[in-house]
Design an enzyme around this catalytic site. Structure first.
Site, PDB file in Angstrom:
ATOM      1  N   ASP A  10       0.869  -1.170   0.000  1.00  0.00           N
ATOM      2  CA  ASP A  10       0.000   0.000   0.000  1.00  0.00           C
ATOM      3  C   ASP A  10       0.913   1.229   0.000  1.00  0.00           C
ATOM      4  OD1 ASP A  10      -2.379   1.659   0.530  1.00  0.00           O
ATOM      5  OD2 ASP A  10      -1.491   1.871   2.525  1.00  0.00           O
ATOM      6  N   ASP A  12      -0.234   5.210   0.859  1.00  0.00           N
ATOM      7  CA  ASP A  12      -0.534   6.175   1.928  1.00  0.00           C
ATOM      8  C   ASP A  12      -0.691   5.456   3.263  1.00  0.00           C
ATOM      9  OD1 ASP A  12      -0.629   8.537   0.313  1.00  0.00           O
ATOM     10  OD2 ASP A  12      -2.568   7.874  -0.453  1.00  0.00           O
ATOM     11  N   ASP A 169      -1.507  -0.722   5.993  1.00  0.00           N
ATOM     12  CA  ASP A 169      -1.762  -0.130   7.308  1.00  0.00           C
ATOM     13  C   ASP A 169      -3.231  -0.091   7.688  1.00  0.00           C
ATOM     14  OD1 ASP A 169      -2.655   3.181   7.007  1.00  0.00           O
ATOM     15  OD2 ASP A 169      -2.077   2.035   5.249  1.00  0.00           O
TER      16      ASP A 169
END
Length: 223
Positions: A10, A12, A169
């Site tokens: 991922d 961001d 995240d």
């Protein structure tokens, strides 16, 4: 010859600390439709979703025209912010990518809620454009946690889902990986709590990028 592996990141909240830009752009988006901005933690909780889905989560009572106005205002504001200041990589991110690049048979990929334009900008700005063999973006797929991005990544690289891993995240990343039949590793420095990541099905949650090599070795030994 070692089994080919794929590590999908991922962006961001995992590789790039873009929270200030996201909150500032969302503030402009809400101002454009005359709505009060939700608390910061609520804004950051939707990071990882495609923008239209993120706006829908934050403006559940608004009609489609209002949401579309907010989406366009966000895009405009984020573009201006991005041009003025680069979102930094999280500590250890570049070294972790270097270490994976040096490993035989390991390929790197990206699965992000960013647009292709936004991803290209951030990778070029950080000198990472050549690192990722597969880049899956919101322009081409349903929003996370739909598995489309990861299914496309393994198809493009020829790596089986069981020999790939998703690093993210948010619970959207973890749920996307599980739906694609892929193990997932969470990171503790992003926008969803380690507890939420574990409950979503993460194999483990990294406290630091320094731990990534060892975690991958342990994960792959068990396959």
């Amino acid at each position: 010859m070692s089994t080919p592996r794929l590590v999908v990141f991922d962006v961001d909240g995992t590789l790039v600390d873009s929270q200030d830009h996201i909150v500032a752009a969302m503030s402009e988006a809400f101002a454009a439709v005359d709505h009060a901005l939700p608390p910061r933690h609520e804004v950051l909780s939707i990071v990882g979703l495609s923008l239209d889905q993120a706006i829908a989560r934050l403006l559940p009572q608004a009609g489609e025209p209002t949401r579309r106005t907010a989406v366009e205002a966000y895009k405009s504001a984020f573009g201006q912010l991005r041009a003025g200041r680069l979102s930094p990589l999280f500590p250890g991110a570049r070294a972790a990518l270097d270490a994976l690049d040096a490993r035989e048979g390991v390929m790197l990929g990206i699965a992000t809620g960013k647009s292709r334009r936004g991803l290209t900008h951030i990778l070029d700005a950080h000198g990472l454009a050549g690192r990722f063999l597969t880049r899956q973006v919101a322009d081409d797929h349903p929003s996370k946690p739909h598995p489309s991005m990861l299914l496309a990544a393994v198809a493009e690289t020829g790596v089986g889902s069981a020999d790939a891993v998703m690093l993210g995240d948010t619970t959207y990343d973890i749920e996307m990986a599980r739906a694609a039949g892929m193990p997932a590793i969470g990171v503790a420095w992003g926008y969803h709590s380690p507890e939420a990541l574990s409950e979503a099905g993460a194999a483990c949650v990294l406290g630091s990028f320094d731990d990534l090599d060892g975690v991958l070795d342990e994960l792959w030994r068990g396959m």
